[in-house]
Design an enzyme around this catalytic site. Sequence first.
Site, PDB file in Angstrom:
ATOM      1  N   PRO A 152       0.310   5.873  -0.159  1.00  0.00           N
ATOM      2  CA  PRO A 152      -0.706   6.894   0.115  1.00  0.00           C
ATOM      3  C   PRO A 152      -1.726   7.037  -1.021  1.00  0.00           C
ATOM      4  O   PRO A 152      -2.914   7.216  -0.772  1.00  0.00           O
ATOM      5  CB  PRO A 152       0.124   8.173   0.281  1.00  0.00           C
ATOM      6  CG  PRO A 152       1.456   7.689   0.769  1.00  0.00           C
ATOM      7  CD  PRO A 152       1.681   6.359   0.120  1.00  0.00           C
ATOM      8  N   GLY A 184      -4.131   2.353  -2.645  1.00  0.00           N
ATOM      9  CA  GLY A 184      -4.641   1.439  -1.626  1.00  0.00           C
ATOM     10  C   GLY A 184      -5.335   0.277  -2.331  1.00  0.00           C
ATOM     11  O   GLY A 184      -4.707  -0.729  -2.662  1.00  0.00           O
ATOM     12  N   GLN A 201     -24.471  -2.973  22.177  1.00  0.00           N
ATOM     13  CA  GLN A 201     -25.905  -2.679  22.366  1.00  0.00           C
ATOM     14  C   GLN A 201     -26.474  -3.468  23.548  1.00  0.00           C
ATOM     15  O   GLN A 201     -27.228  -2.940  24.358  1.00  0.00           O
ATOM     16  CB  GLN A 201     -26.657  -3.040  21.066  1.00  0.00           C
ATOM     17  CG  GLN A 201     -28.082  -2.519  20.992  1.00  0.00           C
ATOM     18  CD  GLN A 201     -28.122  -1.003  20.893  1.00  0.00           C
ATOM     19  OE1 GLN A 201     -27.171  -0.372  20.456  1.00  0.00           O
ATOM     20  NE2 GLN A 201     -29.218  -0.414  21.337  1.00  0.00           N
ATOM     21  N   THR A 238       0.811  -1.226   0.000  1.00  0.00           N
ATOM     22  CA  THR A 238       0.000   0.000   0.000  1.00  0.00           C
ATOM     23  C   THR A 238       0.842   1.273   0.000  1.00  0.00           C
ATOM     24  O   THR A 238       1.884   1.338   0.661  1.00  0.00           O
ATOM     25  CB  THR A 238      -0.919  -0.008   1.242  1.00  0.00           C
ATOM     26  OG1 THR A 238      -1.673  -1.207   1.219  1.00  0.00           O
ATOM     27  CG2 THR A 238      -1.843   1.177   1.276  1.00  0.00           C
ATOM     28  N   GLU A 285      -6.119  -5.807   4.071  1.00  0.00           N
ATOM     29  CA  GLU A 285      -6.077  -6.928   3.111  1.00  0.00           C
ATOM     30  C   GLU A 285      -7.279  -6.922   2.155  1.00  0.00           C
ATOM     31  O   GLU A 285      -7.832  -7.958   1.793  1.00  0.00           O
ATOM     32  CB  GLU A 285      -5.934  -8.258   3.839  1.00  0.00           C
ATOM     33  CG  GLU A 285      -4.572  -8.337   4.514  1.00  0.00           C
ATOM     34  CD  GLU A 285      -4.085  -9.724   4.800  1.00  0.00           C
ATOM     35  OE1 GLU A 285      -4.410 -10.638   4.028  1.00  0.00           O
ATOM     36  OE2 GLU A 285      -3.369  -9.893   5.789  1.00  0.00           O
ATOM     37  N   GLY A 286      -7.666  -5.710   1.750  1.00  0.00           N
ATOM     38  CA  GLY A 286      -8.775  -5.546   0.801  1.00  0.00           C
ATOM     39  C   GLY A 286     -10.036  -5.168   1.549  1.00  0.00           C
ATOM     40  O   GLY A 286     -10.527  -5.928   2.381  1.00  0.00           O
ATOM     41  N   GLY A 343     -25.586   1.259  28.035  1.00  0.00           N
ATOM     42  CA  GLY A 343     -24.660   2.364  28.316  1.00  0.00           C
ATOM     43  C   GLY A 343     -23.293   1.868  28.775  1.00  0.00           C
ATOM     44  O   GLY A 343     -22.254   2.468  28.448  1.00  0.00           O
TER      45      GLY A 343
HETATM   46  N1  CAA Z   1      -4.832 -14.801  -8.735  1.00  0.00           N
HETATM   47  C1  CAA Z   1      -4.045 -14.766  -9.841  1.00  0.00           C
HETATM   48  N2  CAA Z   1      -4.094 -13.749 -10.750  1.00  0.00           N
HETATM   49  C2  CAA Z   1      -4.968 -12.759 -10.519  1.00  0.00           C
HETATM   50  C3  CAA Z   1      -5.820 -12.723  -9.403  1.00  0.00           C
HETATM   51  C4  CAA Z   1      -5.731 -13.803  -8.492  1.00  0.00           C
HETATM   52  N3  CAA Z   1      -6.502 -13.836  -7.403  1.00  0.00           N
HETATM   53  N4  CAA Z   1      -6.570 -11.602  -9.435  1.00  0.00           N
HETATM   54  C5  CAA Z   1      -6.226 -10.936 -10.556  1.00  0.00           C
HETATM   55  N5  CAA Z   1      -5.259 -11.639 -11.202  1.00  0.00           N
HETATM   56  C6  CAA Z   1      -4.614 -11.287 -12.474  1.00  0.00           C
HETATM   57  C7  CAA Z   1      -5.647 -11.179 -13.586  1.00  0.00           C
HETATM   58  O1  CAA Z   1      -5.865 -12.443 -14.190  1.00  0.00           O
HETATM   59  C8  CAA Z   1      -4.980 -10.202 -14.533  1.00  0.00           C
HETATM   60  O2  CAA Z   1      -4.007 -10.916 -15.275  1.00  0.00           O
HETATM   61  P1  CAA Z   1      -3.474 -10.462 -16.748  1.00  0.00           P
HETATM   62  O3  CAA Z   1      -2.358  -9.517 -16.503  1.00  0.00           O
HETATM   63  O4  CAA Z   1      -3.001 -11.733 -17.345  1.00  0.00           O
HETATM   64  O5  CAA Z   1      -4.629  -9.834 -17.448  1.00  0.00           O
HETATM   65  C9  CAA Z   1      -4.255  -9.268 -13.593  1.00  0.00           C
HETATM   66  O6  CAA Z   1      -4.052  -9.989 -12.371  1.00  0.00           O
HETATM   67  C10 CAA Z   1      -5.005  -7.990 -13.303  1.00  0.00           C
HETATM   68  O7  CAA Z   1      -6.233  -8.332 -12.700  1.00  0.00           O
HETATM   69  P2  CAA Z   1      -7.451  -7.320 -12.580  1.00  0.00           P
HETATM   70  O8  CAA Z   1      -7.765  -6.780 -13.929  1.00  0.00           O
HETATM   71  O9  CAA Z   1      -8.544  -7.994 -11.836  1.00  0.00           O
HETATM   72  O10 CAA Z   1      -6.794  -6.131 -11.715  1.00  0.00           O
HETATM   73  P3  CAA Z   1      -7.392  -4.802 -11.100  1.00  0.00           P
HETATM   74  O11 CAA Z   1      -6.428  -3.709 -11.285  1.00  0.00           O
HETATM   75  O12 CAA Z   1      -8.800  -4.598 -11.583  1.00  0.00           O
HETATM   76  O13 CAA Z   1      -7.372  -5.090  -9.522  1.00  0.00           O
HETATM   77  C11 CAA Z   1      -8.305  -5.743  -7.431  1.00  0.00           C
HETATM   78  C12 CAA Z   1      -8.053  -6.072  -8.911  1.00  0.00           C
HETATM   79  C13 CAA Z   1      -9.135  -6.904  -6.925  1.00  0.00           C
HETATM   80  C14 CAA Z   1      -9.049  -4.453  -7.236  1.00  0.00           C
HETATM   81  C15 CAA Z   1      -6.929  -5.713  -6.698  1.00  0.00           C
HETATM   82  O14 CAA Z   1      -6.187  -4.589  -7.072  1.00  0.00           O
HETATM   83  C16 CAA Z   1      -7.057  -5.758  -5.177  1.00  0.00           C
HETATM   84  O15 CAA Z   1      -7.203  -6.838  -4.582  1.00  0.00           O
HETATM   85  N6  CAA Z   1      -6.996  -4.573  -4.531  1.00  0.00           N
HETATM   86  C17 CAA Z   1      -6.966  -4.556  -3.050  1.00  0.00           C
HETATM   87  C18 CAA Z   1      -5.549  -4.506  -2.560  1.00  0.00           C
HETATM   88  C19 CAA Z   1      -5.418  -4.978  -1.156  1.00  0.00           C
HETATM   89  O16 CAA Z   1      -6.046  -5.942  -0.718  1.00  0.00           O
HETATM   90  N7  CAA Z   1      -4.548  -4.338  -0.400  1.00  0.00           N
HETATM   91  C20 CAA Z   1      -4.241  -4.750   0.943  1.00  0.00           C
HETATM   92  C21 CAA Z   1      -2.802  -4.482   1.251  1.00  0.00           C
HETATM   93  S1  CAA Z   1      -2.102  -5.592   2.412  1.00  0.00           S
HETATM   94  C22 CAA Z   1      -2.630  -5.147   3.942  1.00  0.00           C
HETATM   95  O17 CAA Z   1      -3.611  -4.509   4.098  1.00  0.00           O
HETATM   96  C23 CAA Z   1      -1.883  -5.709   5.112  1.00  0.00           C
HETATM   97  C24 CAA Z   1      -1.316  -4.774   6.101  1.00  0.00           C
HETATM   98  O18 CAA Z   1      -0.189  -4.976   6.569  1.00  0.00           O
HETATM   99  C25 CAA Z   1      -2.111  -3.663   6.634  1.00  0.00           C
END
Ligand code: CAA
Length: 382
Positions: free
Chosen positions: A128, A131, A335, A126, A362-363, A339
């Site tokens: 800024p 995300g 709830q 991630t 994690e999403g 209070g």
């Molecule tokens: N497994 C394998 N390949 C995958 C996949 C999966 N689950 N999901 C997507 N892909 C592949 C697709 O097949 C595609 O492949 P090609 O290049 O061959 O076309 C490529 O990846 C792109 O896929 P999308 O078109 O679906 O990509 P997108 O840009 O639309 O993004 C999204 C998809 C689901 C929004 C993704 O960006 C996502 O999960 N975002 C959330 C990020 C996230 O969870 N962040 C959390 C950070 S970690 C954390 O929070 C921990 C901490 O320490 C706080």
Amino acid sequence: MVDFTLTDEQKNLREMAHDFAKNEMRPVAWEYDRDGTWPEEIIKKAWELQLMNNHIPAEYGGVGLGYLDGCIIEEELAWGCSGIQTSVGCNGLATAPLILGGSHELKKEYLGRLTEEPLLASFCLTEPDAGSDVSGMKTTAVKKGDKWVINGSKCFITNGTYANFYTVYAKTDKDAGHRGISAFIVPRDAGVVVDKKEDKMGQRASNTATITFPEVEIPADHLIGEENKGFKLAMMTLDRTRPGVAAMATGIARAAMEFAIDYSKERVQFGVPIAMHQAIQFMIADMATEVEASRLLTWKAATQLDNGERNTLVSSHAKRFAADTAMRVATDAVQIYGGYGFIKEYPVEKLMRDAKIMQLYEGTAQIQRLVIARETLLPRRA
Ligand code: CAA
């Protein structure tokens, strides 16, 4: 059909994790939450008992437990304190890309570090301005001779202040969108700068920091897997770790439900314990159903991984349902306490604050729905 009869080994794991949560985490959880104490001693004890790093294969010094085993442990530890468990469990997230795509030498060095000493690693995806939209990241990695030079900044990094090494995603081809991202192992002593530690609403015992990479040079062989294949590695990692978050959310929800049940049997209003009132009974009935359903989805997502199946859809089902359940059950527990639930002296307001992050990290809850919609409308065959 999936058979969820636990083996004797899994029952023992659950008992050991529960005892640890009850005896080592619960007694300090509310104090650590109040003060934002770093749980160093608890992490060390969890390391000694192999309640962390247990996913690491035996050939790299771990015990090579399965995903279902891991989820059983994570539910219990989050029942104890999800803030402490977030710190204890983070090595699983940080090392998943390495285990999936790293060379034998890289695994030997960095997985070995974690099994030899109670060290921590962080997952740096991630930024800024990137995300949910991972491919919007600005951190770059440029190849210079036999080195990669990394420049950029990552935020919301769990265990960032204390990590020994970082799994870092960076653009290796700025014009190629998600197909121009690569993953690297960056040792802390390569010049990583630990910036701001966040002051959070919940999970206050876990560490969350901003990490900067100012012209940080790492050896060329610290690339994980293939160049420009980092996005898929990140997605495959999250498929593997979201069931663990769902297990933690189930642990929070179960804890909140248990507190609500106990309180509803003690608190007397209109001449009877409030558990005798149907309004309360129905809230507890919904809690019980949703905790059970969260666990079943979590275990299904983990079992698919243990069976070598693609689990993207069920992983997001589990993460989204269990996170929403944790938030709803913890809110309803407040709830039921009325209070008193709003007062820090009582246990449930912490759980309500802790539950919120389940719908964010994690999403987000919305990203899980996006994945579920895509997988349901256009199921992938691979
Ligand atoms: N497994 C394998 N390949 C995958 C996949 C999966 N689950 N999901 C997507 N892909 C592949 C697709 O097949 C595609 O492949 P090609 O290049 O061959 O076309 C490529 O990846 C792109 O896929 P999308 O078109 O679906 O990509 P997108 O840009 O639309 O993004 C999204 C998809 C689901 C929004 C993704 O960006 C996502 O999960 N975002 C959330 C990020 C996230 O969870 N962040 C959390 C950070 S970690 C954390 O929070 C921990 C901490 O320490 C706080």
